[in-house]
Scaffold this motif. Structure first.
Motif, PDB file in Angstrom:
ATOM      1  N   GLY A 258      -8.812  -0.160   2.418  1.00  0.00           N
ATOM      2  CA  GLY A 258      -7.956  -0.993   2.070  1.00  0.00           C
ATOM      3  C   GLY A 258      -6.821  -0.145   1.758  1.00  0.00           C
ATOM      4  N   ASN A 259      -6.160  -0.632   0.618  1.00  0.00           N
ATOM      5  CA  ASN A 259      -4.976   0.018   0.075  1.00  0.00           C
ATOM      6  C   ASN A 259      -5.579   1.190  -1.053  1.00  0.00           C
ATOM      7  OD1 ASN A 259      -2.845  -1.590   1.165  1.00  0.00           O
ATOM      8  ND2 ASN A 259      -3.688  -3.150   0.016  1.00  0.00           N
ATOM      9  N   GLU A 260      -6.828   1.269  -1.309  1.00  0.00           N
ATOM     10  CA  GLU A 260      -7.083   2.151  -2.475  1.00  0.00           C
ATOM     11  C   GLU A 260      -7.585   3.614  -1.478  1.00  0.00           C
ATOM     12  OE1 GLU A 260     -10.209   2.725  -6.113  1.00  0.00           O
ATOM     13  OE2 GLU A 260     -10.224   0.831  -4.889  1.00  0.00           O
ATOM     14  N   SER A 273     -16.729   5.836   8.633  1.00  0.00           N
ATOM     15  CA  SER A 273     -16.281   5.181   9.828  1.00  0.00           C
ATOM     16  C   SER A 273     -15.994   3.760   9.581  1.00  0.00           C
ATOM     17  CB  SER A 273     -17.689   5.152  10.851  1.00  0.00           C
ATOM     18  OG  SER A 273     -18.686   4.544  10.466  1.00  0.00           O
ATOM     19  N   ASP A 274     -16.334   3.309   8.418  1.00  0.00           N
ATOM     20  CA  ASP A 274     -16.261   1.847   8.020  1.00  0.00           C
ATOM     21  C   ASP A 274     -14.838   1.844   7.075  1.00  0.00           C
ATOM     22  OD1 ASP A 274     -17.382   3.250   6.062  1.00  0.00           O
ATOM     23  OD2 ASP A 274     -18.042   1.482   5.046  1.00  0.00           O
ATOM     24  N   LEU A 275     -14.367   2.939   6.700  1.00  0.00           N
ATOM     25  CA  LEU A 275     -13.053   2.947   6.140  1.00  0.00           C
ATOM     26  C   LEU A 275     -11.784   3.437   6.808  1.00  0.00           C
ATOM     27  CD1 LEU A 275     -14.087   4.622   2.717  1.00  0.00           C
ATOM     28  CD2 LEU A 275     -14.168   1.897   3.401  1.00  0.00           C
ATOM     29  N   THR A 276     -10.668   3.279   6.445  1.00  0.00           N
ATOM     30  CA  THR A 276      -9.445   3.830   7.173  1.00  0.00           C
ATOM     31  C   THR A 276      -8.983   5.349   6.992  1.00  0.00           C
ATOM     32  OG1 THR A 276      -8.520   1.443   6.874  1.00  0.00           O
ATOM     33  CG2 THR A 276      -7.010   3.106   7.347  1.00  0.00           C
ATOM     34  N   VAL A 277      -8.973   5.851   7.963  1.00  0.00           N
ATOM     35  CA  VAL A 277      -8.811   7.515   8.000  1.00  0.00           C
ATOM     36  C   VAL A 277      -7.307   7.582   8.438  1.00  0.00           C
ATOM     37  CG1 VAL A 277      -9.383   9.619   8.328  1.00  0.00           C
ATOM     38  CG2 VAL A 277     -11.069   8.031   7.982  1.00  0.00           C
ATOM     39  N   THR A 278      -6.331   8.146   7.817  1.00  0.00           N
ATOM     40  CA  THR A 278      -5.133   8.324   8.129  1.00  0.00           C
ATOM     41  C   THR A 278      -4.596   9.818   8.237  1.00  0.00           C
ATOM     42  OG1 THR A 278      -4.332   6.395   7.021  1.00  0.00           O
ATOM     43  CG2 THR A 278      -2.646   7.761   7.692  1.00  0.00           C
ATOM     44  N   LYS A 279      -4.276  10.363   9.330  1.00  0.00           N
ATOM     45  CA  LYS A 279      -4.050  11.561   9.426  1.00  0.00           C
ATOM     46  C   LYS A 279      -2.673  12.063   9.379  1.00  0.00           C
ATOM     47  CE  LYS A 279      -8.043  12.187  13.012  1.00  0.00           C
ATOM     48  NZ  LYS A 279      -8.269  12.577  14.350  1.00  0.00           N
ATOM     49  N   TYR A 280      -2.492  13.332   8.777  1.00  0.00           N
ATOM     50  CA  TYR A 280      -1.098  13.723   8.638  1.00  0.00           C
ATOM     51  C   TYR A 280      -0.713  15.204   8.967  1.00  0.00           C
ATOM     52  CZ  TYR A 280      -1.117   9.750   5.365  1.00  0.00           C
ATOM     53  OH  TYR A 280      -1.416   8.666   4.729  1.00  0.00           O
ATOM     54  N   GLU A 281       0.476  15.581   9.269  1.00  0.00           N
ATOM     55  CA  GLU A 281       0.987  16.734   9.897  1.00  0.00           C
ATOM     56  C   GLU A 281       0.793  17.720   8.621  1.00  0.00           C
ATOM     57  OE1 GLU A 281       1.592  17.765  13.093  1.00  0.00           O
ATOM     58  OE2 GLU A 281       1.066  15.791  13.629  1.00  0.00           O
ATOM     59  N   SER A 282       0.953  17.283   7.476  1.00  0.00           N
ATOM     60  CA  SER A 282       1.331  18.266   6.229  1.00  0.00           C
ATOM     61  C   SER A 282       0.290  18.118   5.093  1.00  0.00           C
ATOM     62  CB  SER A 282       2.385  18.036   5.749  1.00  0.00           C
ATOM     63  OG  SER A 282       2.743  18.804   4.417  1.00  0.00           O
ATOM     64  N   ILE A 283      -0.670  18.930   4.508  1.00  0.00           N
ATOM     65  CA  ILE A 283      -1.572  18.786   3.624  1.00  0.00           C
ATOM     66  C   ILE A 283      -0.748  18.618   2.022  1.00  0.00           C
ATOM     67  CG2 ILE A 283      -1.474  21.452   3.167  1.00  0.00           C
ATOM     68  CD1 ILE A 283      -4.339  18.733   2.467  1.00  0.00           C
ATOM     69  N   ILE A 569     -18.126 -12.383   9.917  1.00  0.00           N
ATOM     70  CA  ILE A 569     -17.093 -11.141  10.241  1.00  0.00           C
ATOM     71  C   ILE A 569     -17.677 -10.029   9.275  1.00  0.00           C
ATOM     72  CG2 ILE A 569     -15.297 -12.013  11.246  1.00  0.00           C
ATOM     73  CD1 ILE A 569     -15.259 -10.812   7.427  1.00  0.00           C
ATOM     74  N   HIS A 570     -17.354  -8.777   9.532  1.00  0.00           N
ATOM     75  CA  HIS A 570     -17.606  -7.582   9.016  1.00  0.00           C
ATOM     76  C   HIS A 570     -16.038  -7.356   8.331  1.00  0.00           C
ATOM     77  CE1 HIS A 570     -18.357  -3.629   7.271  1.00  0.00           C
ATOM     78  NE2 HIS A 570     -17.675  -3.091   8.110  1.00  0.00           N
ATOM     79  N   PRO A 571     -16.055  -7.274   6.791  1.00  0.00           N
ATOM     80  CA  PRO A 571     -14.534  -7.174   6.255  1.00  0.00           C
ATOM     81  C   PRO A 571     -13.848  -5.848   6.237  1.00  0.00           C
ATOM     82  CG  PRO A 571     -16.550  -7.291   4.636  1.00  0.00           C
ATOM     83  CD  PRO A 571     -17.016  -7.499   5.973  1.00  0.00           C
ATOM     84  N   ASP A 572     -13.636  -5.401   7.598  1.00  0.00           N
ATOM     85  CA  ASP A 572     -12.891  -4.329   7.833  1.00  0.00           C
ATOM     86  C   ASP A 572     -11.501  -4.256   8.236  1.00  0.00           C
ATOM     87  OD1 ASP A 572     -12.001  -1.658   8.208  1.00  0.00           O
ATOM     88  OD2 ASP A 572     -13.386  -1.572  10.056  1.00  0.00           O
ATOM     89  N   ILE A 573     -10.642  -4.228   7.420  1.00  0.00           N
ATOM     90  CA  ILE A 573      -9.261  -4.679   7.662  1.00  0.00           C
ATOM     91  C   ILE A 573      -8.349  -3.346   8.205  1.00  0.00           C
ATOM     92  CG2 ILE A 573      -9.158  -6.664   6.135  1.00  0.00           C
ATOM     93  CD1 ILE A 573      -7.339  -4.903   4.505  1.00  0.00           C
ATOM     94  N   SER A 574      -8.934  -2.164   8.622  1.00  0.00           N
ATOM     95  CA  SER A 574      -8.511  -1.013   8.750  1.00  0.00           C
ATOM     96  C   SER A 574      -7.537  -1.012   9.738  1.00  0.00           C
ATOM     97  CB  SER A 574      -9.328   0.117   8.736  1.00  0.00           C
ATOM     98  OG  SER A 574     -10.342  -0.139   9.753  1.00  0.00           O
ATOM     99  N   ASP A 575      -7.709  -1.883  10.794  1.00  0.00           N
ATOM    100  CA  ASP A 575      -6.808  -1.931  12.021  1.00  0.00           C
ATOM    101  C   ASP A 575      -5.877  -3.024  12.065  1.00  0.00           C
ATOM    102  OD1 ASP A 575      -8.635  -3.936  11.862  1.00  0.00           O
ATOM    103  OD2 ASP A 575      -9.270  -4.115  14.191  1.00  0.00           O
TER     104      ASP A 575
END
Length: 580
Positions: A258-260, A273-283, A569-575
């Motif tokens: 979620g937001n955490e 796979s069940d959580l939100t993975v956000t990719k970035y350009e910079s470490i 439902i499956h409570p996944d709000i990543s999308d």
């Protein structure tokens, strides 16, 4: 080990591409054990923040400046004396250690060219920032470590710098092939994950788990449970990952529930796979975001600790009370037996003698089965009958009172569980204000003398469905009431997790028909912001708002409805896109 050797490799690669050959124009020490270097070079101006904090060591590029103390600490003054206006000529990581070395050239007071080394060791409670001469003699350090603290490695001015001792049985992962990898981990009677991270420097449990996941192995199973071919496949994944690191092919990312923020890494984390993975350009962006977000969650957990403890105590107390009341109610179910005893004594007691201690009679309420009724032979049959009628009446009155008390106690439990859920999803101090107000209003907390009601700044969560519909989620019971009975109109749709504490979710229909995808997304929000957040499947009730009613005198956030639809439902709000 949040900052593992792979993340350090990513940081070194990023620093080499941005600040190498930069001039150190400012040196500040905004906090104890923390440095902020302002750098100017071929690629522009940068700020490099580094900390040797035992609880939160870090290093990253940041656009943010920090206020420094009026009087610079000793370590900061030493650095200014030697390397102010110096140039960073080399940045490197020894092996895969959690160490970064900055080689710096500068002019001394005589105008001679000199070389120094600034070393940051990012090793949890052993973290340090050490400043040495080119020959390895320590000039000073953020933390001075005398022999009385560590007999193994002194860190004091004048002593020779020694790299922290690593375990002798740890290998450099960048120099190991897949066959050697298998031989190394097979020699250890450990789980797959532990065998990996205990054998190779710079490999954290997170990375070890990721390798096992990529190879299709259970990280918690023993190495011996797998065949040689399966371990070779694991070794191949290991060498492929190391090749990416050698060639600076990194994927900085943050994993959020979620937001955490839950984890960060410089490699792609397929295990979540069940959580939100956000990719970035910079470490650097990853580290600054992760630490700030994580700190925000830590702070809100600390600020809500007293409220959580109070709510948990009240909840446990009411649950014990409820259990006792239910037991007493069950015991009172025996009352009908005493009514029957009284009636049978009235019907057949005329045949009793003064010596009789029991009356055997045919129970006409139970197919005339013979029952044996205890008798007090010091009393008349009528008095014995009345004794049983009195006992029946008392138990009946107890049952009636218990039914009311049980409803009241169950209401308290439901209310406290809903507040507990509100505390779980609170993100800021403003969110806690409304929760505390609710606890005071309903008598769970005594109002302090002279305390004033604070101005509320907290707002419901706002999401947009993939079809463009506004979806709102209450953070607490006050917001749930406001969304359902003020914001929502009759044809808007209302969602809630079935039979458990959770937020009200409102979808503004704008008199349009909702697509199936919006129903599913709203259901996911209702499931995620409920007690069933971590369940694989959650049943969601949904209906139009006009069919949702609030009983007179009901607590904030409590409603009733009699006709509804359901979805699972499956409570996944990543999308699902969040607005605020």
């Amino acid at each position: 080990m949040a900052l593992d050797g792979i993340v350090i490799s990513n940081i070194v690669a990023e620093l080499n591409s941005t600040i190498l050959n930069s001039k150190i124009s400012k040196i500040a020490e905004p906090e104890a054990d923390e440095l902020l270097l302002t750098l100017k070079g071929p690629n522009g101006s940068f700020r490099l923040s580094m900390s040797a904090s035992a609880s939160l060591p870090f290093i990253y590029l940041t656009p943010t400046n920090k206020v420094s103390p009026l009087t610079a600490p000793t370590f900061c003054m030493v650095l200014r004396k030697h390397i102010a206006n110096g140039r960073i000529t080399k940045i490197y990581q020894p092996g895969m250690e959690r160490i970064i070395n900055f080689e710096i050239e500068h002019l001394n007071e005589m105008g001679d060219l000199c070389h120094k080394v600034l070393i940051i060791e990012l090793m949890g409670k052993y973290s340090n920032i050490i400043f040495t001469d080119s020959d390895g003699t320590i000039i000073d350090s953020a933390k001075r470590i005398p022999a009385s603290v560590s007999s193994v490695r002194e860190v004091l001015p004048g002593r020779a710098y020694k790299i922290p001792a690593t375990q002798e049985d740890k290998y450099n992962p960048l120099t190991v092939d897949s066959k050697q990898f298998v031989d190394i981990i097979s020699a250890k009677p450990l789980t797959v994950s532990k065998a990996i991270y205990s054998s190779f420097s710079g490999i954290s449990p997170l990375v070890a788990n990721e390798l096992a996941h990529r190879a299709g192995l259970d990280a918690d199973s023993p190495v011996a449970a797998y065949s040689h071919d399966e371990l070779l496949h694991l070794g191949s994944n290991f060498t492929w990952m190391m090749e990416d690191i050698k060639n600076n092919r990194f994927t900085p990312n943050i994993v959020r529930d979620g937001n955490e923020p839950k984890e960060f890494s410089s490699i792609e984390l397929t295990q979540y796979s069940d959580l939100t993975v956000t990719k970035y350009e910079s470490i650097s962006e990853v580290l600054e975001l992760y630490y700030s977000e994580r700190n925000a969650y830590t702070r809100i957990r600390q600020k809500s600790a007293d409220l959580r403890k109070h709510v948990n105590t009240l909840l446990e107390r009411n649950q014990k009370k409820y259990s006792l009341q239910m037991k007493q109610l069950k015991d009172s179910e025996k009352r009908e037996k005493y009514k029957v005893y009284g009636e049978l004594i009235n019907a057949f007691g005329y045949g009793l003698t003064p010596d009789d201690k029991f009356l055997e009679a045919a129970n006409y309420y139970d197919d005339n089965k013979i029952i044996k009724i205890p008798i007090d032979n010091t009393k008349t049959p009528a008095e014995n009958a009345q004794k049983y009628f009195d006992k029946y009446g008392k138990m009946k009155r107890t049952a009636e009172a218990l039914n009311e008390l049980i409803l009241e106690t169950k209401g308290q439990i439901d209310h406290l569980e809903s507040i507990q859920n509100s505390l779980d999803i609170a993100l800021s101090a403003d969110d806690l204000v409304q929760i505390k107000d609710e606890l005071i209003e309903y008598g769970f907390i005594k109002k302090g003398k002279g305390s004033k009601k604070q101005k509320v700044k907290s707002k419901p969560f706002h999401y947009i469905s993939s079809d463009g519909f506004d979806m709102y989620v209450g953070k607490n019971n006050y917001q749930n009431d406001e969304l359902t009975f003020k914001l929502a109109t009759g044809n808007d749709w209302w969602f809630h997790a079935k039979g458990m504490p959770g937020s009200h979710v409102i979808v503004k229909a704008e008199n349009k028909e909702l697509p199936d995808s919006t129903f599913e997304e709203a259901g996911k929000l209702a499931g995620y912001y409920s007690k069933g957040k971590n369940a694989d499947k959650v049943e969601i009730d949904y209906l139009q708002k006009k069919n949702v009613k609030k009983p007179n005198g009901a607590a904030a956030g409590f409603v009733v409805y009699y006709t509804n639809y359901s979805l699972t439902i499956h409570p996944d709000i990543s999308d699902i896109r969040q607005i605020e």
